[in-house]
Motif scaffolding. Structure first.
Motif, PDB file in Angstrom:
ATOM      1  N   ARG A 252       0.723  -1.147  -0.057  1.00  0.00           N
ATOM      2  CA  ARG A 252      -0.006  -0.089  -0.094  1.00  0.00           C
ATOM      3  C   ARG A 252       0.991   1.297  -0.004  1.00  0.00           C
ATOM      4  O   ARG A 252       0.559   2.271  -0.621  1.00  0.00           O
ATOM      5  CB  ARG A 252      -0.968  -0.132   1.282  1.00  0.00           C
ATOM      6  N   ILE A 281      -7.894   6.072  -0.039  1.00  0.00           N
ATOM      7  CA  ILE A 281      -7.996   4.868  -0.424  1.00  0.00           C
ATOM      8  C   ILE A 281      -9.454   4.369   0.130  1.00  0.00           C
ATOM      9  O   ILE A 281      -9.626   4.438   1.285  1.00  0.00           O
ATOM     10  CB  ILE A 281      -6.811   3.907  -0.005  1.00  0.00           C
ATOM     11  N   ASP A 283     -10.574   1.415   1.013  1.00  0.00           N
ATOM     12  CA  ASP A 283     -10.157  -0.013   1.307  1.00  0.00           C
ATOM     13  C   ASP A 283     -10.975  -1.261   0.676  1.00  0.00           C
ATOM     14  O   ASP A 283     -10.322  -2.267   0.419  1.00  0.00           O
ATOM     15  CB  ASP A 283      -9.931   0.075   2.740  1.00  0.00           C
ATOM     16  N   THR A 286      -9.553  -2.574  -2.733  1.00  0.00           N
ATOM     17  CA  THR A 286      -8.326  -3.110  -3.020  1.00  0.00           C
ATOM     18  C   THR A 286      -8.350  -4.362  -3.658  1.00  0.00           C
ATOM     19  O   THR A 286      -9.098  -5.403  -3.286  1.00  0.00           O
ATOM     20  CB  THR A 286      -7.515  -3.105  -1.909  1.00  0.00           C
ATOM     21  N   TYR A 305      -5.236   0.009  -5.948  1.00  0.00           N
ATOM     22  CA  TYR A 305      -5.845   0.787  -4.950  1.00  0.00           C
ATOM     23  C   TYR A 305      -6.473   1.753  -5.438  1.00  0.00           C
ATOM     24  O   TYR A 305      -6.101   2.506  -6.201  1.00  0.00           O
ATOM     25  CB  TYR A 305      -4.765   1.282  -3.731  1.00  0.00           C
TER      26      TYR A 305
END
Ligand code: NAD
Length: 354
Positions: A252, A281, A283, A286, A305
């Motif tokens: 990340r 981001i 999450d 992802t 991302y």
């Protein structure tokens, strides 16, 4: 039932050779019409897919002018969906349905829709790459034996993309051999050759991987942040900001570092600090992108991302980080698959729900 049997033949034809042509002729001797779907129609040129859809269509016109003119051979493009065989299957089914019904309506024998027609998938099933022949259980199968041994388009590309290019005329029909003779004189051939040489050297320098990379899908107010690649491979193509993960960093963090380095993204007051970028981001989105064929450099597994930047009338400022990449915002609606490096367009589609 004259006029109602359709064969379907799928391939990349990079380039079309006499093995493929034999399959087409045999199929035409067994069905009324043959639909050839030219796969990977929407990818940028690279040494594995060096010829565009239009160029491959031109090859078919050279080899099958008569059959195409009288409508027995129908050639159409087919896009890849690298991360969804289901989406790809759906596209094959839709294309075939449309072509069959159009031809049926023209001939005046489509009364009950698709049920009026017999459809068979044609192929030669030479190797694992033809696994997709089994993806259409609703269609009959016409297997055709190769008369010409086991050579492939891969062998032809290997001999052709050389400093002294060989055009193996014994396995190409004359019109296509001539076409390749012409193509080798142009700038595009030189670009593809440089790319081929770069890719041949790559494993000598770096090994075959697996490598781990991180990519940033950055969206803001209907725009996406992309870089234009300044060097090989894929020079001139659009790519996501991203790169290889350093030995001592988290994946990340690599995405954030590469984003800052390659785009210099700033909010008017200065470069956006890593912690603030991290807060953008999403999450839950992802995702790993790991198609074994996604890169010609070797096995590269990337982690993408999604950065959702706040909606604003003025987009965050960006600039090309170094000579490797030139960064800029693009309106999402202006983009299309063949502008992109490797599988980056598929990644954007899946991450940003296009
Ligand atoms: P290809 O041009 O290598 O081969 C096309 C056909 O010709 C195959 O049936 C093959 O067996 C036959 N053939 C090859 N050499 C022959 C010879 N010497 N004699 C007789 N026949 C021969 O094409 P391909 O790579 O198999 O093409 C498949 C296409 O489908 C690609 O574009 C691929 O990307 C696409 N595809 C996409 C997805 C997806 O996007 N999810 C999934 C499956 C397939």
């Amino acid at each position: 039932m004259h006029g109602q049997d359709f064969g379907v033949f799928i391939g990349r034809f990079q380039p079309l050779h006499i093995g493929h042509e034999h399959v087409v002729r045999e199929a035409l001797s067994r069905t009324d019409h043959l639909i050839v779907l030219i796969g990977s129609a929407n990818v940028a040129r690279d040494p594995r897919n060096p010829f565009t859809y239009e160029e491959r269509l031109a090859m078919f016109r050279k080899a099958f002018a008569y059959e195409m003119a009288n409508g027995r051979l129908i050639v159409a493009p087919l896009d890849d969906h690298l991360y969804s065989d289901t989406a790809w299957c759906g596209e094959v089914q839709q294309r075939v349905k449309r072509i069959v019904l159009e031809a049926g309506n023209r001939g005046g024998f489509a009364v009950n829709g698709l049920a009026d027609f017999n459809i068979s998938l044609t192929g030669y099933g030479k190797d694992a790459s033809s696994y997709y022949l089994k993806m259409f259980p609703e269609w009959a199968n016409i297997q055709i034996d190769s008369q010409y041994g086991t050579f492939s388009s891969t062998d032809i590309r290997k001999q052709y993309f050389q400093r002294i290019p060989a055009v193996p005329a014994s396995i190409l029909s004359p019109g296509i051999a001539e076409w390749l003779e012409q193509f080798k004189l142009g700038e595009t051939f030189r670009t593809l050759l440089a790319e081929r040489e770069y890719l041949d050297d790559y494993p000598k320098q770096w090994g075959r991987g697996p490598f781990v990379t991180a990519d940033a899908v950055v969206v803001q107010s209907g725009h996406i942040l992309l870089v234009e690649r300044g060097r090989l491979p894929g020079k001139g193509l659009l790519a996501l900001p991203g790169g290889f993960v350093d030995p001592a960093e988290r994946v990340r963090d690599a995405a954030i570092r590469e984003l800052r380095e390659e785009t210099g993204i700033s909010d008017g007051k200065g470069q956006i600090p890593p912690a603030m970028l991290a807060s953008f981001i999403d999450d839950g989105r992802t995702r790993i992108f790991d198609a074994p064929t996604r890169s010609l450099r070797g096995r590269i597994i990337t982690h993408a991302y999604l950065f959702r930047l706040p909606e604003r009338r003025k987009l965050f400022a960006v600039k090309g980080g170094d000579d490797a990449a030139h960064a800029r915002w693009y309106r999402i609606g202006d983009l299309s698959a063949e502008q992109f490096f490797e599988d980056h367009w598929s990644i954007i589609n899946l991450m940003a729900d296009l």
